[in-house]
Scaffold this motif. Structure first.
Motif, PDB file in Angstrom:
ATOM      1  N   VAL A  46      -6.400  57.236  -4.511  1.00 30.91           N
ATOM      2  CA  VAL A  46      -5.069  57.648  -4.952  1.00 30.91           C
ATOM      3  C   VAL A  46      -5.235  59.039  -5.550  1.00 30.91           C
ATOM      4  O   VAL A  46      -5.928  59.212  -6.553  1.00 30.91           O
ATOM      5  CB  VAL A  46      -4.492  56.673  -5.988  1.00 30.91           C
ATOM      6  CG1 VAL A  46      -3.066  57.084  -6.359  1.00 30.91           C
ATOM      7  CG2 VAL A  46      -4.511  55.242  -5.458  1.00 30.91           C
ATOM      8  N   VAL A  47      -4.625  60.025  -4.926  1.00 30.18           N
ATOM      9  CA  VAL A  47      -4.814  61.417  -5.338  1.00 30.18           C
ATOM     10  C   VAL A  47      -3.778  61.789  -6.385  1.00 30.18           C
ATOM     11  O   VAL A  47      -2.574  61.596  -6.189  1.00 30.18           O
ATOM     12  CB  VAL A  47      -4.700  62.370  -4.132  1.00 30.18           C
ATOM     13  CG1 VAL A  47      -5.070  63.799  -4.548  1.00 30.18           C
ATOM     14  CG2 VAL A  47      -5.595  61.902  -2.986  1.00 30.18           C
ATOM     15  N   LYS A  48      -4.250  62.316  -7.490  1.00 23.28           N
ATOM     16  CA  LYS A  48      -3.382  62.805  -8.556  1.00 23.28           C
ATOM     17  C   LYS A  48      -3.663  64.288  -8.747  1.00 23.28           C
ATOM     18  O   LYS A  48      -4.719  64.683  -9.249  1.00 23.28           O
ATOM     19  CB  LYS A  48      -3.638  62.033  -9.861  1.00 23.28           C
ATOM     20  CG  LYS A  48      -3.378  60.534  -9.779  1.00 23.28           C
ATOM     21  CD  LYS A  48      -1.899  60.221  -9.599  1.00 23.28           C
ATOM     22  CE  LYS A  48      -1.632  58.717  -9.663  1.00 23.28           C
ATOM     23  NZ  LYS A  48      -0.195  58.401  -9.484  1.00 23.28           N
ATOM     24  N   ARG A  49      -2.709  65.122  -8.325  1.00 26.54           N
ATOM     25  CA  ARG A  49      -2.904  66.571  -8.332  1.00 26.54           C
ATOM     26  C   ARG A  49      -2.298  67.204  -9.592  1.00 26.54           C
ATOM     27  O   ARG A  49      -1.200  66.846 -10.000  1.00 26.54           O
ATOM     28  CB  ARG A  49      -2.269  67.193  -7.094  1.00 26.54           C
ATOM     29  CG  ARG A  49      -2.864  66.716  -5.768  1.00 26.54           C
ATOM     30  CD  ARG A  49      -2.114  67.333  -4.600  1.00 26.54           C
ATOM     31  NE  ARG A  49      -2.569  66.855  -3.312  1.00 26.54           N
ATOM     32  CZ  ARG A  49      -3.330  67.544  -2.461  1.00 26.54           C
ATOM     33  NH1 ARG A  49      -3.720  68.765  -2.795  1.00 26.54           N
ATOM     34  NH2 ARG A  49      -3.685  67.034  -1.291  1.00 26.54           N
ATOM     35  N   ALA A  87       3.376  59.259   1.081  1.00 26.89           N
ATOM     36  CA  ALA A  87       3.850  57.946   0.660  1.00 26.89           C
ATOM     37  C   ALA A  87       3.025  56.808   1.227  1.00 26.89           C
ATOM     38  O   ALA A  87       2.688  55.870   0.523  1.00 26.89           O
ATOM     39  CB  ALA A  87       5.303  57.769   1.071  1.00 26.89           C
ATOM     40  N   VAL A  88       2.678  56.841   2.520  1.00 25.03           N
ATOM     41  CA  VAL A  88       1.964  55.739   3.164  1.00 25.03           C
ATOM     42  C   VAL A  88       0.888  56.326   4.059  1.00 25.03           C
ATOM     43  O   VAL A  88       1.128  57.273   4.789  1.00 25.03           O
ATOM     44  CB  VAL A  88       2.919  54.867   4.012  1.00 25.03           C
ATOM     45  CG1 VAL A  88       2.159  53.757   4.713  1.00 25.03           C
ATOM     46  CG2 VAL A  88       4.014  54.259   3.137  1.00 25.03           C
ATOM     47  N   ALA A  89      -0.327  55.776   3.973  1.00 26.30           N
ATOM     48  CA  ALA A  89      -1.416  56.216   4.832  1.00 26.30           C
ATOM     49  C   ALA A  89      -1.812  55.086   5.759  1.00 26.30           C
ATOM     50  O   ALA A  89      -1.704  53.917   5.410  1.00 26.30           O
ATOM     51  CB  ALA A  89      -2.609  56.640   3.977  1.00 26.30           C
ATOM     52  N   GLN A  90      -2.275  55.438   6.966  1.00 26.36           N
ATOM     53  CA  GLN A  90      -2.679  54.438   7.934  1.00 26.36           C
ATOM     54  C   GLN A  90      -4.127  54.655   8.337  1.00 26.36           C
ATOM     55  O   GLN A  90      -4.581  55.766   8.477  1.00 26.36           O
ATOM     56  CB  GLN A  90      -1.791  54.488   9.175  1.00 26.36           C
ATOM     57  CG  GLN A  90      -0.360  54.066   8.894  1.00 26.36           C
ATOM     58  CD  GLN A  90       0.463  53.969  10.159  1.00 26.36           C
ATOM     59  OE1 GLN A  90       0.075  54.477  11.200  1.00 26.36           O
ATOM     60  NE2 GLN A  90       1.587  53.314  10.068  1.00 26.36           N
ATOM     61  N   THR A  91      -4.866  53.569   8.531  1.00 27.29           N
ATOM     62  CA  THR A  91      -6.220  53.611   9.052  1.00 27.29           C
ATOM     63  C   THR A  91      -6.357  52.475  10.042  1.00 27.29           C
ATOM     64  O   THR A  91      -6.174  51.319   9.700  1.00 27.29           O
ATOM     65  CB  THR A  91      -7.256  53.485   7.920  1.00 27.29           C
ATOM     66  OG1 THR A  91      -8.555  53.391   8.503  1.00 27.29           O
ATOM     67  CG2 THR A  91      -7.022  52.307   7.022  1.00 27.29           C
ATOM     68  N   GLY A  92      -6.661  52.822  11.308  1.00 27.63           N
ATOM     69  CA  GLY A  92      -6.699  51.806  12.341  1.00 27.63           C
ATOM     70  C   GLY A  92      -5.332  51.161  12.470  1.00 27.63           C
ATOM     71  O   GLY A  92      -4.321  51.820  12.610  1.00 27.63           O
ATOM     72  N   VAL A 129       0.651  52.673  -4.502  1.00 31.84           N
ATOM     73  CA  VAL A 129       0.710  51.874  -5.727  1.00 31.84           C
ATOM     74  C   VAL A 129       2.012  52.170  -6.457  1.00 31.84           C
ATOM     75  O   VAL A 129       2.705  51.265  -6.921  1.00 31.84           O
ATOM     76  CB  VAL A 129      -0.507  52.179  -6.624  1.00 31.84           C
ATOM     77  CG1 VAL A 129      -0.446  51.322  -7.889  1.00 31.84           C
ATOM     78  CG2 VAL A 129      -1.809  51.921  -5.877  1.00 31.84           C
ATOM     79  N   ASP A 130       2.350  53.440  -6.560  1.00 30.22           N
ATOM     80  CA  ASP A 130       3.622  53.884  -7.127  1.00 30.22           C
ATOM     81  C   ASP A 130       4.343  54.728  -6.076  1.00 30.22           C
ATOM     82  O   ASP A 130       3.691  55.381  -5.255  1.00 30.22           O
ATOM     83  CB  ASP A 130       3.392  54.719  -8.390  1.00 30.22           C
ATOM     84  CG  ASP A 130       2.854  53.893  -9.549  1.00 30.22           C
ATOM     85  OD1 ASP A 130       3.490  52.874  -9.877  1.00 30.22           O
ATOM     86  OD2 ASP A 130       1.807  54.262 -10.111  1.00 30.22           O
ATOM     87  N   PRO A 131       5.669  54.726  -6.077  1.00 29.70           N
ATOM     88  CA  PRO A 131       6.404  55.524  -5.092  1.00 29.70           C
ATOM     89  C   PRO A 131       5.946  56.979  -5.087  1.00 29.70           C
ATOM     90  O   PRO A 131       5.803  57.598  -6.141  1.00 29.70           O
ATOM     91  CB  PRO A 131       7.859  55.396  -5.546  1.00 29.70           C
ATOM     92  CG  PRO A 131       7.905  54.097  -6.293  1.00 29.70           C
ATOM     93  CD  PRO A 131       6.582  53.982  -6.982  1.00 29.70           C
ATOM     94  N   GLY A 132       5.692  57.507  -3.894  1.00 28.20           N
ATOM     95  CA  GLY A 132       5.286  58.895  -3.766  1.00 28.20           C
ATOM     96  C   GLY A 132       3.804  59.148  -3.907  1.00 28.20           C
ATOM     97  O   GLY A 132       3.355  60.288  -3.752  1.00 28.20           O
ATOM     98  N   ASP A 133       3.012  58.104  -4.184  1.00 29.57           N
ATOM     99  CA  ASP A 133       1.571  58.296  -4.313  1.00 29.57           C
ATOM    100  C   ASP A 133       0.975  58.831  -3.016  1.00 29.57           C
ATOM    101  O   ASP A 133       1.360  58.424  -1.913  1.00 29.57           O
ATOM    102  CB  ASP A 133       0.877  56.967  -4.643  1.00 29.57           C
ATOM    103  CG  ASP A 133       0.812  56.693  -6.130  1.00 29.57           C
ATOM    104  OD1 ASP A 133       1.092  57.612  -6.921  1.00 29.57           O
ATOM    105  OD2 ASP A 133       0.472  55.549  -6.503  1.00 29.57           O
TER     106      ASP A 133
END
Length: 329
Positions: free
Chosen positions: A83-86, A22-27, A34-38
Motif C-alpha cells: 500500500v503506497v503512501k506518498r 484504486a484497484v490493482a490486478q495480478t494474474g 484497504v481504503d478508498p483511493g489507496d
C-alpha cells in the motif's frame, strides 16, 4: 548496497507501474484497496509461492470505539501487496513498513498507516507491506513472510523512478513480529527463498537501514514471544528451525545498520530480544543504535503521550536515518 546500480533500477522501473490507484490486478486476482483511493501494488505477477488451494479471504477487524479513529487488525492476506503512501513533497527517501501482530494478524493502523503519516510529513514515501500470515494455509510456512519481504524490496527498487524514490535510500521499519520480519530481511536478504519470477528479482533485497521497534528477535523459548514463534514455525519446531529463524544468530558483515527501540516494561516481547541483536551487531562490528526506555510497554507505535519516554523514538529514528544518509540531513 550489493548487486544494485541506480541505472539498472531506473531503466526497468516502468514495468511495475500501475495504470490506476484504486484497484490493482495480478494474474486473475484483484486486490481491493484497504481504503478508498489507496494505491495498491501486487507483489507477485502470477502464482503466489506456497499456495495450496486453501480458501483465504482478507478480513478487517475494526477495534476502535472512537469515531474517526481507526485501529484495524487484518487477517486473510490472500494476495500480498504494497500500500503506497506518498508524501506531498517527496525527498527521495523510502520506508517499507512491516506491521506486527504475532504473525497472526497485521496491526494495520497502529504500525502501518499511523507510521506512514509522520514519515510522509518528513517527505518520505512509505510502503505498507501486506504480507502473508504463515498459519493461514501456505506451504513452507516459515519462509512465507520473508518471501514477501524480499520481493517487496525488489518491487520498490524496480519501480523506483515511478515511485519517486532513490533505490539506494530504502529503509525498513518493523514492529513486534514485524520487527522479526524486518530483522530477518536485514540478515537474510541474500538467501534464496523463492524462485525468481521476473526482472525485479535480479535486484538486491538488502535494506539500506533497518528499524526494529519492540522486535521479536530470538525464537529461543527463554525470551521469545511464543505466539509469534508458534505461528511462524508451528508448535513443535526443531532446534534447527529455531536457530534458522533467530535473527540474532544471522548477523553478518552484509547486515545493514540497525536502529532499535524497546521499552523495559514490555511484558509481551522481553527487552532481551533487542539486547541480543544489539550484542550480535557489536560482535560483528556492524553499525547499530539502541534506545531502551523506562516506560512504554508494548505495541505503542506513535500513540504514546509525549511525557512517556518511548514517545521519543520516531525523532531518534529520523535523526539516525539522516546520519546514515537515508533521510535528508
Amino acid at each position: 548496497m550489493q548487486d544494485l546500480t541506480r541505472r539498472t533500477v531506473i531503466g526497468g522501473a516502468a514495468a511495475l507501474m500501475l495504470a490506476g490507484r484504486a484497484v490493482a490486478q495480478t494474474g486473475q486476482q484483484t486486490i481491493a484497496p484497504v481504503d478508498p483511493g489507496d494505491e495498491m501494488v501486487p507483489l507477485w505477477p502470477g502464482a503466489i509461492p506456497g499456495r495450496q488451494g486453501s480458501r483465504i479471504a482478507r478480513k478487517v477487524n475494526e477495534r476502535s470505539k472512537t469515531l474517526g479513529f481507526n485501529d484495524r487488525w487484518m487477517t486473510g492476506i490472500d494476495t500480498p501487496a504494497l500500500v503506497v503512501k506518498r508524501p506531498a513533497r517527496p525527498n527521495g527517501a523510502a520506508v517499507l513498513l512491516m506491521p506486527g501482530g504475532g504473525y497472526g494478524f497485521l496491526a494495520y493502523d497502529n504500525e502501518g498507516t499511523e507510521q506512514a503519516r509522520w514519515l510522509n510529513a518528513l517527505g518520505v514515501t512509505c510502503f505498507i507491506l501486506l504480507y502473508r500470515l504463515p498459519g493461514e494455509g501456505w506451504g513452507d510456512r516459515r519462509l512465507v513472510p520473508l518471501q514477501d519481504a524480499q520481493r517487496a524490496m525488489r518491487v520498490i527498487r524496480h519501480g523506483a523512478s515511478g515511485f519517486g524514490v532513490d533505490p539506494a535510500r530504502v529503509a525498513i521499519i518493523g514492529f513486534s513480529a514485524g520487527g522479526h520480519l524486518a530483522g530477518s530481511l536485514a540478515t537474510r536478504h541474500g538467501e534464496t527463498v523463492y524462485a525468481p519470477v521476473d526482472a525485479a528479482d535480479r535486484l538486491s533485497a538488502r535494506p539500506d537501514l533497518a528499524g526494529l521497534i519492540y522486535p521479536v528477535v530470538s525464537m529461543d523459548a527463554a525470551i521469545t514471544h511464543k505466539g509469534s514463534r508458534d505461528n511462524l514455525l508451528g508448535p513443535t519446531p526443531t532446534a534447527a528451525e529455531v536457530a534458522a529463524a533467530s535473527v540474532d544468530g544471522r548477523v553478518t558483515a552484509a547486515t545493514p545498520p540497525v536502529f532499535l527501540a524497546h521499552a523495559s516494561d514490555d511484558r509481551t516481547v522481553p527487552v532481551a530480544n533487542s539486547l541480543s541483536i544489539y550484542t550480535a551487531m557489536l560482535t560483528a562490528q556492524r553499525p547499530a543504535e539502541m534506545h531502551l526506555f523506562d516506560e512504554g510497554g508494548h505495541g505503542f507505535g506513535v500513540r504514546l503521550p509525549k511525557t512517556t519516554p518511548a514517545a521519543a523514538w520516531p525523532t531518534l529514528f529520523a535523526t539516525y536515518a539522516a546520519r546514515k544518509g537515508i533521510f535528508p540531513a
